[in-house]
Design a protein around this motif. Structure first.
Motif, PDB file in Angstrom:
ATOM      1  N   SER A   3      -2.557   3.824 -11.057  1.00 26.62           N
ATOM      2  CA  SER A   3      -1.400   4.407 -11.069  1.00 26.62           C
ATOM      3  C   SER A   3      -0.279   3.044 -11.394  1.00 26.62           C
ATOM      4  O   SER A   3       0.659   3.464 -11.734  1.00 26.62           O
ATOM      5  CB  SER A   3      -0.939   4.898  -9.742  1.00 26.62           C
ATOM      6  N   GLU A   8     -11.928  -1.434  -8.284  1.00 29.33           N
ATOM      7  CA  GLU A   8     -12.106  -0.260  -9.410  1.00 29.33           C
ATOM      8  C   GLU A   8     -11.344  -0.069 -10.478  1.00 29.33           C
ATOM      9  O   GLU A   8     -11.462   0.478 -11.668  1.00 29.33           O
ATOM     10  CB  GLU A   8     -12.432   0.975  -8.768  1.00 29.33           C
ATOM     11  N   ARG A  11      -5.845   6.022   6.736  1.00 28.71           N
ATOM     12  CA  ARG A  11      -5.930   6.829   5.494  1.00 28.71           C
ATOM     13  C   ARG A  11      -7.209   7.092   4.922  1.00 28.71           C
ATOM     14  O   ARG A  11      -7.997   6.031   5.140  1.00 28.71           O
ATOM     15  CB  ARG A  11      -4.864   6.512   4.774  1.00 28.71           C
ATOM     16  N   SER A  63     -21.275   4.712   2.188  1.00 24.09           N
ATOM     17  CA  SER A  63     -22.392   3.541   2.137  1.00 24.09           C
ATOM     18  C   SER A  63     -21.973   2.048   2.170  1.00 24.09           C
ATOM     19  O   SER A  63     -21.457   2.030   0.902  1.00 24.09           O
ATOM     20  CB  SER A  63     -23.237   3.948   1.054  1.00 24.09           C
ATOM     21  N   GLY A  82     -18.667   7.833  -0.200  1.00 21.94           N
ATOM     22  CA  GLY A  82     -19.992   8.364   0.554  1.00 21.94           C
ATOM     23  C   GLY A  82     -20.095   7.266   1.770  1.00 21.94           C
ATOM     24  O   GLY A  82     -21.085   7.693   2.606  1.00 21.94           O
ATOM     25  N   GLY A  84     -19.320   1.066  -5.132  1.00 21.92           N
ATOM     26  CA  GLY A  84     -18.093   0.462  -5.602  1.00 21.92           C
ATOM     27  C   GLY A  84     -17.499  -0.668  -4.484  1.00 21.92           C
ATOM     28  O   GLY A  84     -16.521  -1.410  -4.977  1.00 21.92           O
ATOM     29  N   GLU A 121       0.807  -1.284   0.201  1.00 21.53           N
ATOM     30  CA  GLU A 121       0.065   0.101  -0.106  1.00 21.53           C
ATOM     31  C   GLU A 121       0.758   1.274  -0.026  1.00 21.53           C
ATOM     32  O   GLU A 121       1.818   1.414   0.757  1.00 21.53           O
ATOM     33  CB  GLU A 121      -0.858   0.101   1.121  1.00 21.53           C
TER      34      GLU A 121
HETATM   35  C1  LIG Z   1     -17.142  10.873  -3.836  1.00 24.81           C
HETATM   36  C2  LIG Z   1     -17.253   9.351  -4.117  1.00 24.81           C
HETATM   37  C3  LIG Z   1     -18.232   8.681  -3.339  1.00 24.81           C
HETATM   38  C4  LIG Z   1     -18.456   7.245  -3.135  1.00 24.81           C
HETATM   39  N1  LIG Z   1     -19.324   6.592  -2.359  1.00 24.81           N
HETATM   40  C5  LIG Z   1     -19.671   5.380  -2.518  1.00 24.81           C
HETATM   41  C6  LIG Z   1     -20.406   4.659  -1.547  1.00 24.81           C
HETATM   42  O1  LIG Z   1     -21.218   5.221  -0.820  1.00 24.81           O
HETATM   43  N2  LIG Z   1     -20.362   3.392  -1.432  1.00 24.81           N
HETATM   44  C7  LIG Z   1     -19.739   2.687  -2.410  1.00 24.81           C
HETATM   45  O2  LIG Z   1     -19.733   1.322  -2.309  1.00 24.81           O
HETATM   46  N3  LIG Z   1     -18.850   3.062  -3.029  1.00 24.81           N
HETATM   47  C8  LIG Z   1     -18.515   4.549  -3.148  1.00 24.81           C
HETATM   48  N4  LIG Z   1     -17.656   5.009  -4.150  1.00 24.81           N
HETATM   49  C9  LIG Z   1     -16.903   4.297  -4.717  1.00 24.81           C
HETATM   50  C10 LIG Z   1     -15.943   3.576  -3.786  1.00 24.81           C
HETATM   51  O3  LIG Z   1     -15.196   4.457  -2.984  1.00 24.81           O
HETATM   52  C11 LIG Z   1     -14.805   2.932  -4.785  1.00 24.81           C
HETATM   53  O4  LIG Z   1     -15.474   1.956  -5.502  1.00 24.81           O
HETATM   54  C12 LIG Z   1     -13.950   1.658  -3.833  1.00 24.81           C
HETATM   55  O5  LIG Z   1     -13.155   2.675  -3.125  1.00 24.81           O
HETATM   56  C13 LIG Z   1     -13.209   0.837  -4.723  1.00 24.81           C
HETATM   57  O6  LIG Z   1     -12.224   0.071  -3.977  1.00 24.81           O
HETATM   58  P1  LIG Z   1     -10.953  -0.303  -4.405  1.00 24.81           P
HETATM   59  O7  LIG Z   1     -10.190  -0.979  -3.484  1.00 24.81           O
HETATM   60  O8  LIG Z   1     -10.979  -0.977  -5.961  1.00 24.81           O
HETATM   61  O9  LIG Z   1      -9.969   0.982  -4.714  1.00 24.81           O
HETATM   62  P2  LIG Z   1      -9.474   2.112  -3.529  1.00 24.81           P
HETATM   63  O10 LIG Z   1     -10.429   2.262  -2.670  1.00 24.81           O
HETATM   64  O11 LIG Z   1      -9.285   3.309  -4.597  1.00 24.81           O
HETATM   65  O12 LIG Z   1      -8.120   1.397  -3.000  1.00 24.81           O
HETATM   66  C14 LIG Z   1      -6.815   1.499  -3.989  1.00 24.81           C
HETATM   67  C15 LIG Z   1      -5.757   1.538  -2.966  1.00 24.81           C
HETATM   68  O13 LIG Z   1      -4.587   1.323  -3.633  1.00 24.81           O
HETATM   69  C16 LIG Z   1      -3.522   2.033  -3.154  1.00 24.81           C
HETATM   70  N5  LIG Z   1      -2.637   2.459  -4.249  1.00 24.81           N
HETATM   71  C17 LIG Z   1      -3.021   3.124  -5.516  1.00 24.81           C
HETATM   72  N6  LIG Z   1      -1.892   2.921  -6.318  1.00 24.81           N
HETATM   73  C18 LIG Z   1      -1.122   2.145  -5.608  1.00 24.81           C
HETATM   74  C19 LIG Z   1       0.248   1.898  -6.054  1.00 24.81           C
HETATM   75  N7  LIG Z   1       0.778   2.476  -7.161  1.00 24.81           N
HETATM   76  N8  LIG Z   1       1.023   1.157  -5.228  1.00 24.81           N
HETATM   77  C20 LIG Z   1       0.472   0.922  -3.930  1.00 24.81           C
HETATM   78  N9  LIG Z   1      -0.655   1.186  -3.451  1.00 24.81           N
HETATM   79  C21 LIG Z   1      -1.427   1.949  -4.304  1.00 24.81           C
HETATM   80  C22 LIG Z   1      -4.335   3.366  -2.710  1.00 24.81           C
HETATM   81  O14 LIG Z   1      -3.549   4.193  -1.735  1.00 24.81           O
HETATM   82  C23 LIG Z   1      -5.469   2.599  -2.188  1.00 24.81           C
HETATM   83  O15 LIG Z   1      -5.341   2.515  -0.597  1.00 24.81           O
HETATM   84  C24 LIG Z   1     -17.573   6.378  -4.088  1.00 24.81           C
HETATM   85  C25 LIG Z   1     -16.649   6.997  -4.937  1.00 24.81           C
HETATM   86  C26 LIG Z   1     -16.492   8.389  -4.831  1.00 24.81           C
HETATM   87  C27 LIG Z   1     -15.261   9.160  -5.539  1.00 24.81           C
END
Ligand SMILES: Cc1cc2nc3c(=O)[nH]c(=O)nc-3n(C[C@H](O)[C@H](O)[C@H](O)COP(=O)(O)OP(=O)(O)OC[C@H]3O[C@@H](n4cnc5c(N)ncnc54)[C@H](O)[C@@H]3O)c2cc1C
Length: 398
Positions: A166, A289, A41, A48, A46, A301, A35
Motif C-alpha cells: 500500500s 514481504e 490486530r 508456523s 498459518g 514468510g 502502523e
Molecule cells: C494464509 C497465509 C498463511 C501463512 N502462513 C505462514 C506461516 O505459517 N509461517 C510463516 O512464516 N509465514 C506464513 N505466511 C506468510 C507471512 O504471513 C508473511 O510472510 C509475513 O506476515 C510477512 O511479514 P511482514 O512484516 O513483511 O508483513 P505483514 O505481516 O503483512 O505486516 C505488514 C504491516 O504493515 C502494516 N501496513 C501496511 N500498509 C501500511 C501503511 N501504508 N501504513 C502503515 N502501516 C501499514 C500492516 O497493517 C501490517 O501490520 C502466510 C501467509 C498467508 C497469506
C-alpha cells in the motif's frame, strides 16, 4: 532544516517492521514505527514459526516470553498426496532451536512492544500514503490519521508494509502482482496431535493444497493456498476452496468431524519474488514481504521477513553514522539481501513447479514414506533449514 520526526521511520509493524525497529533502537538510532492498525490486530497466517524465525526471536530476547505463554512446539509433519499416500515425519535434529505455533494476534503485538521496550516509538492507526524527497538527507511522509493528513519527516524510510504494497507501490520500487494467495480459518474441537503440521495435496482442490496446523487445546489453523499463476487461470473462490478441502479430504474430515469454526476465514496474497527486486533507493530500504522474501516452496514468510529486517537495520545504522543515506550509501543491503535470498528462491521455484504435478507429489511422498532420509530432507526443506536444491541433486532425485 526542521528537526526530523525521527532518523528512521519504519512503515508497517508486522514481523519485518518491528524487528527492524528493535535492532535500530538497540543500535541507538532514533526510530519511529508507524502502523495503520491498532494492536492487538490479526493477520491471516498459518502461525508456523520456523527455526529461522525463532533464532531472531532469541536475539530479540523473546524466547522466555514464548515459553511462558505455553505456545505449542512443533512436532513434525504429516503429508498426504493426491493418491492418498501419507507419511508422518518427526522433527529432525538439524535445528538448534525448536519451531513453534504462535497466533499472529499475540506475536505481532509482542514484537512491536519489544521494539518499544528498547526505545523505538510506535504510532498506531496511521496509514502512510506516500513519500516526498526534500533533500539528500531528508524526506517527508504524508500519512492519514483519522480524517486528517499529517506530515512526518526523517532521513531514511524502511518500507515494511507487507504483501499489499500500500505504501511501497507509491515509491515505484515494486509493481509486480502477488505470487500466491492463501486463506485460513481457526477451528476448535479438532482432533490431532498438538504441534503437528499437516499438509495435504487434496485432489479436489488441486493445484491448491490444504493445511491443518494443530495449535494445541483442540484448536487448529486450517487453510488452503494456491500459486498466482493457477489462481489467475482458474479464478476460484478461495473460501469455497477451503470448504471443499475441509469436506473432501479424508484427513481433514476425520480431524474436523466434531470441530466448530471460530470466526470467518481470512485471506491474504503472498510475495516471493525477492530475486527480481531492488530493495534499495535513495533514502529507502525495502524489507519483508513487500520485498518478496517469502519462501516460494514452503510459504514461510515470518523468518525471512525478520532476517531481511535485521540486515536492513545494520546497514541503516552504519549509513546514518556515515551520513550517507543515498542508494549508493545503502547498497550493502542489496548485496546482503541477494546473497541471502537469490539462490534459495531459484531452487525453491524449480521444486515448486514440480509440486503442481500430482504424479510428482505422489512420487515425492511415496519416496518419503519409504526412505527416512528423503523424509528428513523434505522436513528440513519445508522448515527452511536447508535449500530445496538438496532435493534436486541427481542422487536424491534418483
Ligand atoms: C494464509 C497465509 C498463511 C501463512 N502462513 C505462514 C506461516 O505459517 N509461517 C510463516 O512464516 N509465514 C506464513 N505466511 C506468510 C507471512 O504471513 C508473511 O510472510 C509475513 O506476515 C510477512 O511479514 P511482514 O512484516 O513483511 O508483513 P505483514 O505481516 O503483512 O505486516 C505488514 C504491516 O504493515 C502494516 N501496513 C501496511 N500498509 C501500511 C501503511 N501504508 N501504513 C502503515 N502501516 C501499514 C500492516 O497493517 C501490517 O501490520 C502466510 C501467509 C498467508 C497469506
Amino acid at each position: 532544516m526542521h528537526k526530523p520526526t525521527a532518523d528512521v521511520i519504519v512503515v508497517g509493524a508486522g514481523p519485518a517492521g518491528s524487528t527492524a525497529a528493535y535492532f535500530l533502537a538497540q543500535a541507538g538510532v532514533n526510530v519511529l514505527l508507524v502502523e495503520k492498525s491498532r494492536f492487538p490486530r490479526d493477520k491471516a497466517c498459518g502461525d508456523s514459526i520456523a527455526p529461522g524465525a525463532v533464532e531472531v526471536l532469541e536475539q530479540m530476547k523473546l524466547l522466555p516470553w514464548v515459553e511462558a505463554q505455553g505456545f505449542v512446539r512443533q512436532q513434525g509433519l504429516f503429508l498426504s498426496s493426491p493418491d492418498l499416500t501419507s507419511v508422518r515425519i518427526w522433527p529432525t535434529s538439524t535445528a538448534r532451536l525448536p519451531a513453534y505455533l504462535i497466533p499472529r494476534l499475540a506475536l505481532d503485538e509482542r514484537l512491536a512492544q519489544q521494539a518499544v521496550s528498547v526505545g523505538a516509538r510506535l504510532l498506531e492507526e496511521t496509514f502512510v500514503e506516500r513519500m516526498i524527497r526534500i533533500e539528500s538527507n531528508q524526506v517527508r511522509l504524508l500519512a492519514r490519521q483519522a480524517n486528517q493528513t499529517i506530515e512526518l519527516t526523517c532521513r531514511l524510510v524502511i518500507a515494511a508494509d507487507g504483501p499489499h504494497l500500500s505504501f511501497t507501490r507509491s515509491l515505484g520500487m515494486v509493481s509486480s502482482p502477488p505470487d500466491a494467495v492463501a486463506v485460513r480459518r481457526y477451528y476448535e474441537g479438532v482432533e490431532g496431535q498438538a504441534g503437528l503440521l499437516e499438509l495435504h495435496w487434496e485432489k479436489s482442490v488441486l493445484p491448491a493444497y490444504g493445511f491443518i496446523f494443530h495449535m494445541g487445546n483442540g484448536r487448529a489453523n486450517v487453510g488452503t493456498g494456491m500459486f498466482a499463476k493457477d489462481f489467475q487461470r482458474l479464478k476460484p473462490n478461495l473460501h469455497e476452496l477451503l470448504d471443499r478441502f475441509v469436506h473432501n479430504n479424508p484427513y481433514a474430515r476425520q480431524a474436523l468431524q466434531h470441530a466448530r469454526p471460530l470466526g470467518r476465514a481470512a485471506g491474504m496474497p503472498f510475495r516471493d519474488d525477492a530475486e527480481r527486486i531492488n530493495p534499495v533507493a535513495n533514502n529507502v530500504l525495502l524489507i519483508g514481504e513487500a520485498a518478496g522474501v517469502g519462501h516460494p516452496m514452503s510459504g514461510e514468510g515470518i523468518g525471512p521477513a525478520m532476517r531481511s529486517a535485521q540486515m536492513a537495520a545494520q546497514v541503516a545504522a552504519e549509513a546514518l553514522t556515515r551520513g550517507d543515506v543515498s542508494a549508493q550509501g545503502l547498497s550493502a543491503y542489496a548485496r546482503h539481501f541477494h546473497a541471502e535470498f537469490d539462490a534459495l528462491h531459484k531452487s525453491a521455484l524449480l521444486a515448486r513447479s514440480l509440486l503442481t504435478y500430482p504424479f510428482a507429489v505422489n512420487l515425492a511422498i511415496r519416496a518419503a514414506a519409504r526412505r527416512p532420509q528423503v523424509a528428513a530432507l523434505l522436513h528440513d526443506i519445508l522448515l527452511g533449514l536447508i535449500s530445496p536444491a538438496e532435493m534436486l541433486k541427481p542422487a536424491v532425485a534418483w
